[in-house]
Design an enzyme around this catalytic site. Structure first.
Site, PDB file in Angstrom:
ATOM      1  N   SER A 112     -34.238  10.652  16.509  1.00 45.55           N
ATOM      2  CA  SER A 112     -33.941  11.264  15.201  1.00 45.55           C
ATOM      3  C   SER A 112     -34.664  12.724  14.658  1.00 45.55           C
ATOM      4  O   SER A 112     -34.923  13.360  15.649  1.00 45.55           O
ATOM      5  CB  SER A 112     -33.779  10.156  14.064  1.00 45.55           C
ATOM      6  OG  SER A 112     -33.239  10.667  12.922  1.00 45.55           O
ATOM      7  N   GLU A 207     -26.747  12.916  20.160  1.00 45.02           N
ATOM      8  CA  GLU A 207     -26.380  11.983  19.020  1.00 45.02           C
ATOM      9  C   GLU A 207     -26.588  12.434  17.674  1.00 45.02           C
ATOM     10  O   GLU A 207     -27.604  13.439  17.746  1.00 45.02           O
ATOM     11  CB  GLU A 207     -27.129  10.552  19.240  1.00 45.02           C
ATOM     12  CG  GLU A 207     -28.587  10.597  18.838  1.00 45.02           C
ATOM     13  CD  GLU A 207     -28.880  10.543  17.656  1.00 45.02           C
ATOM     14  OE1 GLU A 207     -28.251   9.802  16.893  1.00 45.02           O
ATOM     15  OE2 GLU A 207     -30.177  10.912  17.208  1.00 45.02           O
ATOM     16  N   HIS A 277     -28.450   6.612  16.477  1.00 43.46           N
ATOM     17  CA  HIS A 277     -28.365   5.493  15.188  1.00 43.46           C
ATOM     18  C   HIS A 277     -27.547   4.346  15.299  1.00 43.46           C
ATOM     19  O   HIS A 277     -26.573   4.185  14.690  1.00 43.46           O
ATOM     20  CB  HIS A 277     -28.175   6.307  13.918  1.00 43.46           C
ATOM     21  CG  HIS A 277     -29.139   7.593  13.629  1.00 43.46           C
ATOM     22  ND1 HIS A 277     -29.257   8.667  14.407  1.00 43.46           N
ATOM     23  CD2 HIS A 277     -30.159   7.627  12.716  1.00 43.46           C
ATOM     24  CE1 HIS A 277     -30.184   9.606  14.014  1.00 43.46           C
ATOM     25  NE2 HIS A 277     -30.615   8.852  12.920  1.00 43.46           N
TER      26      HIS A 277
END
Length: 305
Positions: A112, A207, A277
């Site tokens: 992230s 992602e 996630h």
């Protein structure tokens, strides 16, 4: 230059928890996460204090930088793991001593927002790092996910990744290249800066969360128009979730977006990577040489480091 990989770990490595980005949510059981790591055989040093959170961040910018520096300067620490993502690392990135981190041989682990640091390390110091779990929520949840734990421990102890998954479209592909990427928003955020890796012949994995398919398309088109995607041997899509379609989308969804991208971008696009996630999360070494093969819809991704 050759890629530098993290050091060989001792039997019971020491993990430092730092919060260079967001603060933990108020209902997060930090103690349970720390205990889960200890139960798995790690020594743990926690530099995050929830009472010191500032606005949406884990602490003030200077205090978050201090946390990271303290972990890097501590000779006992083998692994530096991010508390969680959200946002905040970009605010302190110009002040991080990337070369000092590279010289430490420590493992940087996270995903992230944490990917901004990992991409910068690859771009500026040719140093690999592990895109993998963080304390929140991979270790603070009531039931730990075996796949995520197994992938993490294999990466640390056996220094390898082996994945088998299914893509959405039949293909026949066999490529080898530098594995790199992570969070799509972070990758696009660093484009055009000194912190963006210049990778040719790579395998780019991406992602994101809570990004509508049109936003995903827009970011990938940005990379395409900048000439990044044409230099890659394959693009591998991980988990994209928590977005909401609207009536005005009129049939435009993730599948429609993929169809358009495949008609626009010549680089093969593979889906289904268990990373992002999501509950079941692979651990991928940023900067390692990986082998990717697709036979019909069956995908294998392997790397040793």
């Amino acid at each position: 230059m050759p890629i530098s990989f993290p050091k060989i770990l001792p039997e019971h490595p020491c993990i430092a928890i730092v919060a260079p980005s967001g603060a933990a949510l108020d209902d997060t059981n930090i103690d349970a996460g720390l205990q889960a790591l200890k139960s798995a055989g790690f020594k743990v040093i926690n530099y995050y204090q929830h009472t010191e959170r500032f606005e949406r961040f884990g602490a003030t910018d200077q205090e978050r930088l201090n946390q990271l520096n303290a972990a890097i300067d501590n000779p006992e620490v083998d692994i530096v793991m991010g508390l969680r993502g959200s946002y905040g690392l970009s605010r302190i990135l110009p002040n991080i001593d990337l070369q000092k981190i590279a010289s430490s041989g420590q493992w940087l682990v996270g995903y992230s927002d944490f990917n901004a640091l990992q991409l910068a390390m690859l771009a500026k110091t040719d140093t690999a790092s592990l895109c993998g779990p963080m304390l929140c929520n991979d270790f603070t949840r009531e039931e730990l996910h075996p796949f995520t734990q197994d992938q993490f421990f294999k990466a640390l102890r056996e220094r390898k990744t082996h994945l088998e998954f299914e893509s959405d479209q039949e293909a026949n592909l066999c490529v080898e290249g530098r594995l790199w990427g992570g969070n799509l928003a972070m990758i696009c955020h660093l484009l055009g800066t000194e912190y963006f890796p210049n990778i040719e012949g790579g395998i780019l994995f991406v992602e994101d969360i809570a990004e509508h398919p049109y936003r995903v398309e827009r970011m990938l088109l940005q990379l395409h128009m900048a000439g990044v995607l044409a230099k890659q041997k394959a693009i591998v899509l991980g988990n994209f979730s928590a977005y909401r379609l609207a009536p005005q989308d009129n049939g435009y969804d993730f599948a429609a977006m993929l169809k358009f991208l495949r008609a626009t971008i010549t680089t093969p696009i593979v889906t289904g990577l268990p990373f992002g996630h999501c509950d079941d999360k692979a651990s991928l070494m940023q900067g390692s040489t990986a082998h990717l093969s697709v036979n019909d819809k069956q995908v294998k991704l392997t790397a040793e480091f």
